[in-house]
Scaffold this active site. Structure first.
Site, PDB file in Angstrom:
ATOM      1  N   VAL A   1     -36.494 -16.736   0.301  1.00  0.00           N
ATOM      2  CA  VAL A   1     -37.344 -17.646  -0.409  1.00  0.00           C
ATOM      3  C   VAL A   1     -38.471 -17.722   0.680  1.00  0.00           C
ATOM      4  O   VAL A   1     -39.665 -18.509   0.094  1.00  0.00           O
ATOM      5  CB  VAL A   1     -37.383 -18.630  -1.072  1.00  0.00           C
ATOM      6  CG1 VAL A   1     -36.477 -18.445  -2.146  1.00  0.00           C
ATOM      7  CG2 VAL A   1     -36.646 -19.648  -0.429  1.00  0.00           C
ATOM      8  N   UNK A   2     -38.844 -18.289   1.764  1.00  0.00           N
ATOM      9  CA  UNK A   2     -40.249 -18.279   2.603  1.00  0.00           C
ATOM     10  C   UNK A   2     -41.003 -17.325   3.423  1.00  0.00           C
ATOM     11  O   UNK A   2     -41.984 -16.926   3.746  1.00  0.00           O
ATOM     12  CB  UNK A   2     -39.029 -18.929   4.144  1.00  0.00           C
ATOM     13  N   THR A   3     -39.852 -15.915   3.108  1.00  0.00           N
ATOM     14  CA  THR A   3     -41.377 -14.902   3.043  1.00  0.00           C
ATOM     15  C   THR A   3     -41.773 -14.291   2.095  1.00  0.00           C
ATOM     16  O   THR A   3     -42.361 -14.442   1.562  1.00  0.00           O
ATOM     17  CB  THR A   3     -40.310 -13.488   3.379  1.00  0.00           C
ATOM     18  OG1 THR A   3     -38.941 -13.136   2.689  1.00  0.00           O
ATOM     19  CG2 THR A   3     -38.968 -13.955   4.370  1.00  0.00           C
TER      20      THR A   3
END
Length: 158
Positions: free
Chosen positions: A43-45
């Site tokens: 979810v961070u990318t």
């Protein structure tokens, strides 16, 4: 022939799903060699796309060992994230941002909660390393997404 026998395995685990080290432990004793393992935050990318460094590593390892010898195992927490990563290693980066843009490797790719993976690894180790996460993940959604991607883009269906 087993899914793992003689394969070079690339593991892309997920901090919020199944981490790389848990998948690695499951693969021990299967006849496969883990050539790369990481734990990412899907979810961070950007837009859930595969990390650009990981794309580069997948491309380099595939060139070194041959696409027919590579097996990618994912640990993404969600079906959509797993699908994006699977599409990236089979049909190319759908975001057109990384080294795998327009590169159709067609690699074998599975998620650690899929039956094809579970059936090939030690049951006790699987339960210890992945069993708890399996209870909170949307397993059916992940399996459906992975199956769709493999059916459409994988060049090495055994």
């Amino acid at each position: 022939m087993s899914l793992f026998e003689g394969k070079k395995v690339i593991i892309i685990g997920d901090r919020d799903g199944i981490p790389g080290p848990a998948i690695e432990k499951c693969i021990e004793g299967t006849g496969a060699e883990v050539v790369f393992s990481s734990t990412e935050c899907f979810v961070u990318t950007a837009a859930g796309a595969m990390d650009l460094e990981n794309q580069k590593r997948v491309k380099t390892l595939t060139e070194k060992h041959g696409a027919e010898n590579i097996l990618v195992i994912l640990g993404a927490a969600e079906g959509e994230a797993a699908g994006l990563a699977a599409e990236t290693v089979t049909n190319g980066d759908p975001t057109f941002a990384g080294p795998l843009s327009n590169v159709q490797l067609g690699l074998r790719v599975y998620h650690a909660v899929e039956p094809e993976f579970k059936e090939e690894v030690n049951e006790e180790v699987y339960e210890e390393e992945i069993g708890m996460m399996e209870m909170v993940l949307e397993v059916d959604e992940i399996i459906e997404e992975m199956t769709d991607i493999r059916t459409e883009f994988c060049k090495f269906l055994d």
